[in-house]
Design an enzyme around this catalytic site. Structure first.
Site, PDB file in Angstrom:
ATOM      1  N   GLY A 184      24.191  22.415  28.415  1.00  0.00           N
ATOM      2  CA  GLY A 184      23.201  21.360  28.640  1.00  0.00           C
ATOM      3  C   GLY A 184      22.768  20.719  27.338  1.00  0.00           C
ATOM      4  O   GLY A 184      21.680  21.018  26.818  1.00  0.00           O
ATOM      5  N   SER A 200      24.066  16.925  26.276  1.00  0.00           N
ATOM      6  CA  SER A 200      23.991  15.464  26.373  1.00  0.00           C
ATOM      7  C   SER A 200      22.961  15.005  27.399  1.00  0.00           C
ATOM      8  O   SER A 200      22.731  15.648  28.427  1.00  0.00           O
ATOM      9  CB  SER A 200      25.358  14.889  26.763  1.00  0.00           C
ATOM     10  OG  SER A 200      26.304  15.110  25.738  1.00  0.00           O
ATOM     11  N   SER A 251      29.764  19.575  32.455  1.00  0.00           N
ATOM     12  CA  SER A 251      31.032  20.023  33.045  1.00  0.00           C
ATOM     13  C   SER A 251      30.845  21.338  33.787  1.00  0.00           C
ATOM     14  O   SER A 251      30.286  22.295  33.247  1.00  0.00           O
ATOM     15  CB  SER A 251      32.089  20.204  31.948  1.00  0.00           C
ATOM     16  OG  SER A 251      32.260  19.011  31.217  1.00  0.00           O
ATOM     17  N   GLU A 299      33.449  24.113  19.380  1.00  0.00           N
ATOM     18  CA  GLU A 299      33.828  23.137  20.399  1.00  0.00           C
ATOM     19  C   GLU A 299      34.768  22.077  19.849  1.00  0.00           C
ATOM     20  O   GLU A 299      35.685  21.623  20.533  1.00  0.00           O
ATOM     21  CB  GLU A 299      32.575  22.462  20.966  1.00  0.00           C
ATOM     22  CG  GLU A 299      32.886  21.381  21.989  1.00  0.00           C
ATOM     23  CD  GLU A 299      31.647  20.742  22.590  1.00  0.00           C
ATOM     24  OE1 GLU A 299      31.804  19.731  23.298  1.00  0.00           O
ATOM     25  OE2 GLU A 299      30.537  21.245  22.346  1.00  0.00           O
TER      26      GLU A 299
END
Length: 380
Positions: A131, A133, A165, A250
């Site tokens: 969580g 963006s 996602s 990431e």
């Protein structure tokens, strides 16, 4: 070990690990019939595959054995990831938990959080969303508006996250929220991270359906969601530092190069050995760029494994890698014109074209990342 050997990532026991993962993938696909997918780490969700992969020892590699993992290095996970993505395996179910949540828990989590969550991650049975963006805070996370307010025994969370996602399937989300008022002179201060159960009262998950009709993105709204003190990840107020470290994992992984791998490899196999000079040159250029980017990605992986700061080079991998992914789609389309019988490659190409616009957006837009790179190089 020479520099070339380091970039091969086959030193020590890595070569045998690589071979064993290939054998597992071949056997599992034959037994269960899954099909390789473009962007499999984001879109190809198969809970059974994640559990079988974990049972074979290929999930939670960097998690210490005391927490149910395998106590191996970051490069071991890199090799496994490279092999899985190179064959388009359905890894989305366990992906975010293994890639980001586990390292964050090991770096910042409490002992209770580690013992509660890490064994489930290593078993491939914990699904996590990220969580970060928001509608007004995508690449500029300092503009995050989601707030967590102190209350008796915990916090109350309010705000909305987007492009989450797997949020509709995830058990938990790691949520970045502001925990102190905005200081315009220090925009990155005052953030904290929270482990939020997505079945909590006040959580609403709304689907975002992509052009191809698939649902893997979501908008997640938190309305007066109560979070206990035991679910604060790390120290209150240290959220920005924690997120920045997390983004290194990431942005630098092989998923920034290999999202279109099954298309590239499929086209090259379909072309065969008897090609003209123009086609051979195009293939050579495509693979040469892929190999160079892989070398950069492996070098960053070694830095992360050694505990060195790799934020600037991780951003560089993401910028160059995702631009390559986008460009590779049309390069493969041109090469496919020379193939007499493309078979299912046309469908793979169509999927790659639909996903291509996302490559340079997720994980921070490339335009913003170039600012990160410039600052890291001392450019103002």
């Amino acid at each position: 070990m020479s520099e070339f050997e380091a970039l091969c990532a086959n030193d020590g026991d890595l070569a045998e690990l690589r071979a064993s993962v290939r054998r597992f993938i071949t056997s599992d696909r034959a037994a269960h019939g899954w099909e390789p997918q473009i962007d499999s780490w984001l879109t190809s969700w198969d809970a059974g595959f994640s559990e079988r992969l974990a049972d074979a020892g290929y999930v939670g590699l960097t998690i210490p054995s005391e927490y149910g993992g395998h106590g191996q290095g970051f490069l071991h996970r890199y090799v496994v990831t490279e092999e899985l993505l190179g064959q388009g395996a359905p890894v989305a179910a366990h992906w975010f938990a293994d890639r980001q949540v586990a390292p964050s828990l090991l770096s910042y989590g409490s002992e209770e959080q580690r013992r509660r969550l890490l064994p489930q991650i290593a078993a491939g049975r914990l699904y996590s969303a990220i969580g970060m963006s928001e509608h007004g805070a995508g690449s500029d996370l300092a503009a995050t508006a989601t707030r967590a307010t102190r209350t008796d025994g915990g916090w109350v969370l309010n705000g909305t996250k987007v492009w989450t996602s797997g949020g509709h399937r995830a058990h938990v989300a790691i949520v970045l929220a502001r925990t102190s008022p905005l200081d315009p002179e220090h925009r990155h201060a005052g953030f904290s991270q929270f482990i939020v159960a997505l079945d909590s009262p006040g959580v609403t998950i709304s689907p975002i359906v992509t052009l191809d009709g698939h649902h893997h993105f979501n908008e997640v709204t938190f309305a007066e969601v109560r979070v206990g003190d035991g679910d604060v990840l790390g120290q209150v107020g240290d959220g920005w530092h924690q997120v920045t470290a997390e983004l290194g994992f990431e942005r630098s992984g092989p998923e920034r190069i290999l999202s279109t791998a099954i298309l590239i490899f499929g086209v090259i196999r379909a072309l065969g050995p008897d090609v003209d000079d123009r086609t051979a040159t195009a293939v050579g250029d495509l693979l040469g760029r892929a190999m160079s980017l892989r070398q950069l990605s492996v070098a960053v992986a070694r830095d992360l494994a050694a505990g060195r700061d790799a934020a600037t080079r991780a951003a560089l991998v993401k910028d160059l890698g995702t631009r390559f992914e986008q460009e590779s789609v049309e390069l493969c389309a041109d090469l496919l014109e020379s193939v007499d019988d493309p078979g299912g490659l046309r469908a793979v190409l169509d999927t790659a074209r639909l996903h291509s616009p996302m490559f340079t957006l997720r994980g921070g837009t490339n335009e913003v990342l170039r600012g990160v790179i410039a600052r890291g190089l001392g450019v103002r």
